[in-house]
Motif scaffolding. Structure first.
Motif, PDB file in Angstrom:
ATOM      1  N   ARG A 109      42.793 -99.294  30.244  1.00 47.29           N
ATOM      2  CA  ARG A 109      42.590 -99.045  28.826  1.00 47.29           C
ATOM      3  C   ARG A 109      41.679-100.106  28.255  1.00 47.29           C
ATOM      4  N   GLY A 110      40.711 -99.645  27.541  1.00 53.40           N
ATOM      5  CA  GLY A 110      39.781-100.584  26.935  1.00 53.40           C
ATOM      6  C   GLY A 110      40.343-101.062  25.621  1.00 53.40           C
ATOM      7  N   ARG A 111      39.504-101.596  24.803  1.00 54.66           N
ATOM      8  CA  ARG A 111      39.953-102.035  23.487  1.00 54.66           C
ATOM      9  C   ARG A 111      39.842-100.887  22.510  1.00 54.66           C
ATOM     10  N   ASN A 112      40.476-101.046  21.380  1.00 56.08           N
ATOM     11  CA  ASN A 112      40.396-100.079  20.293  1.00 56.08           C
ATOM     12  C   ASN A 112      40.756 -98.674  20.736  1.00 56.08           C
ATOM     13  N   THR A 113      41.817 -98.552  21.489  1.00 60.17           N
ATOM     14  CA  THR A 113      42.232 -97.243  21.945  1.00 60.17           C
ATOM     15  C   THR A 113      42.974 -96.511  20.834  1.00 60.17           C
ATOM     16  N   ARG A 114      42.600 -95.251  20.631  1.00 55.16           N
ATOM     17  CA  ARG A 114      43.241 -94.444  19.593  1.00 55.16           C
ATOM     18  C   ARG A 114      44.680 -94.164  20.014  1.00 55.16           C
ATOM     19  N   THR A 167      41.756-116.704  24.894  1.00 53.99           N
ATOM     20  CA  THR A 167      40.795-115.940  25.677  1.00 53.99           C
ATOM     21  C   THR A 167      41.234-115.939  27.139  1.00 53.99           C
ATOM     22  N   CYS A 168      41.233-114.763  27.737  1.00 58.43           N
ATOM     23  CA  CYS A 168      41.688-114.610  29.119  1.00 58.43           C
ATOM     24  C   CYS A 168      40.760-115.363  30.068  1.00 58.43           C
ATOM     25  N   GLY A 169      41.357-116.207  30.914  1.00 61.20           N
ATOM     26  CA  GLY A 169      40.571-117.016  31.827  1.00 61.20           C
ATOM     27  C   GLY A 169      39.995-116.204  32.976  1.00 61.20           C
ATOM     28  N   THR A 170      40.662-115.137  33.352  1.00 62.15           N
ATOM     29  CA  THR A 170      40.222-114.341  34.497  1.00 62.15           C
ATOM     30  C   THR A 170      38.902-113.628  34.198  1.00 62.15           C
ATOM     31  N   GLN A 181      36.975-106.999  31.433  1.00 62.63           N
ATOM     32  CA  GLN A 181      36.648-106.308  32.677  1.00 62.63           C
ATOM     33  C   GLN A 181      36.275-107.322  33.748  1.00 62.63           C
ATOM     34  N   VAL A 182      36.567-106.987  34.962  1.00 63.33           N
ATOM     35  CA  VAL A 182      36.179-107.863  36.073  1.00 63.33           C
ATOM     36  C   VAL A 182      35.473-107.047  37.139  1.00 63.33           C
ATOM     37  N   CYS A 225      44.745-109.513  31.753  1.00 57.36           N
ATOM     38  CA  CYS A 225      44.950-109.213  30.329  1.00 57.36           C
ATOM     39  C   CYS A 225      44.981-107.708  30.086  1.00 57.36           C
ATOM     40  N   ARG A 226      44.905-106.923  31.143  1.00 63.60           N
ATOM     41  CA  ARG A 226      44.888-105.455  31.073  1.00 63.60           C
ATOM     42  C   ARG A 226      43.802-104.945  30.138  1.00 63.60           C
TER      43      ARG A 226
END
Ligand SMILES: [Zn+2]
Ligand SMILES: [Zn+2]
Length: 377
Positions: A109-114, A161-164, A170-171, A187-188
């Protein structure tokens, strides 16, 4: 060095279709990919050659130019594998291998998901469906956590802020010998991590709460109709918009009326005497009782239409009718005296006065007689 024919490189005929080209290239790329053949110059050259052939033949206009003019028609247009001009390698890569790894974009799931849409089944009585009603409904939902203001982090701290993924969400992951983008597992996909989660919402940033909504049901709805309440569905994720709530109508069965679209039907029992002599009956409508005149000699099953006593459809148009079917009842629990009267009455029906009293009976007996005659017993 003279270049080999692109079709020959991919091992396909000159009229090969798009899919065939892809399939052939995929096979070669799998076989000769440098990651699978470290320090093998020959494999690398074969891989470059196949990539170049694919780049030209997969592009309709480049392929047409190649078919007409050969290598001269497309000279310098192919990237020749890694680097170089033309389409970058990752473009080809995404195009050909996208279907293996589930599309070019990152999964998860990305950000700003409805938020998700919700469905609520609203049971109504027939009267409520016909006349409309404002109903309060309770639905499970979420609201922003007040303790952390929706951040999910404990008071005094804030999400980091996610370190990964360095906040990207996204990675790039190595999958076999390919690199693909994926939602960050740490951080999913949100790009942020919460070191000390809020105790009130367990780091969710929202808490469950039943909410009460007022739903205005317009007159004339029927089972299956639905009302959309925009934005009353589930909360969005990470600031995304909420989903919608669909309120679906389910009209309960009625003890007297059945509904078919805009018409209502009911059955009205009448006595043998009323049916014979005629009379006035009281029949129910959704607006109360009305009088219905029954003519003499009314047969059982006859349908009487009461205009505009049906339903006004929710989508507009004229109101339907109420159709009353009269059912002539056979009397029960007769006294001795009543039985005598009926027997006496029966004797007057023998037809000796030259009048037929059973409108169906005569034709029915005639029908039975001719049926047996034809059977030739
Ligand atoms: Zn909280
Ligand atoms: Zn991350």
């Amino acid at each position: 060095m003279a270049k080999r024919d692109y079709y020959e490189i991919l091992g396909i005929s000159r009229d090969a279709g798009e899919k065939e080209i892809k399939r052939a290239y995929r096979k070669l790329a799998m076989k000769y990919h440098p990651d699978r053949n470290p320090d093998d110059t020959e494999a690398e050259n074969k891989f470059k050659e196949a990539s170049e052939a694919y780049e030209i033949l997969a592009d309709q206009s480049k392929r047409a130019a190649y078919d007409q003019f050969g290598h001269a028609g497309v000279d310098g247009q192919a990237g020749g594998g890694f680097g170089g001009g033309g389409a970058s390698f990752s473009d080809i890569f995404g195009d050909v291998f996208g279907d293996i790894f589930g599309g070019g974009g990152a999964g998860g799931r990305g950000r700003n998901t409805r938020g998700a849409d919700l469905r609520y089944t609203l049971e109504l009585d027939l009267e409520e469906a016909v006349k409309g009603k404002t109903v309060q409904i309770k639905i499970p939902g979420h609201r922003e956590c007040e303790v952390c203001d929706g951040s999910g982090a404990e008071k005094g701290s804030s999400p980091e802020t996610c370190g990964t993924c360095k906040g990207m969400g996204q990675v790039r992951m190595q999958q076999g010998f390919f690199t693909v983008q994926q939602a960050c597992p740490t951080c999913r996909g949100s790009g942020q991590v919460i070191k000390s989660p809020c105790k009130a919402c367990h780091g969710q940033g929202r808490v469950q709460e039943e909410k009460t909504l007022s739903v205005k049901v317009p007159p004339g709805v029927d089972t299956g109709d639905r009302i959309r309440l925009s934005g009353e569905g589930e909360m969005g994720i990470d600031g995304g918009p909420p989903g919608d709530l669909y309120v679906q109508m389910a009209v309960r069965e009625h003890s007297i009326f059945t509904r078919d679209g805009r018409n209502l039907y009911c059955e009205v029992p009448i006595s043998i005497v009323d049916a014979s002599l005629g009379g006035e009956l009281e029949v129910p409508t959704l607006d109360g009782r009305v009088k219905l005149k029954i003519p003499p000699e009314t047969q059982t099953g006859k349908l009487f239409r009461l205009r505009n006593k049906g339903v006004s459809p929710v989508r507009g148009g004229p109101a339907g009718d109420l159709l009353c079917r009269v059912i002539v009842e056979t009397p029960v629990n007769l006294t001795k005296r009543q039985k005598e009267l009926l027997e006496e009455f029966q004797q007057t029906l023998d037809g000796s006065n030259g009048t037929e009293h059973g409108p169906k009976k005569t034709s029915w007996f005639e029908g039975v007689k001719s049926f047996f005659d034809e059977m030739k017993f």
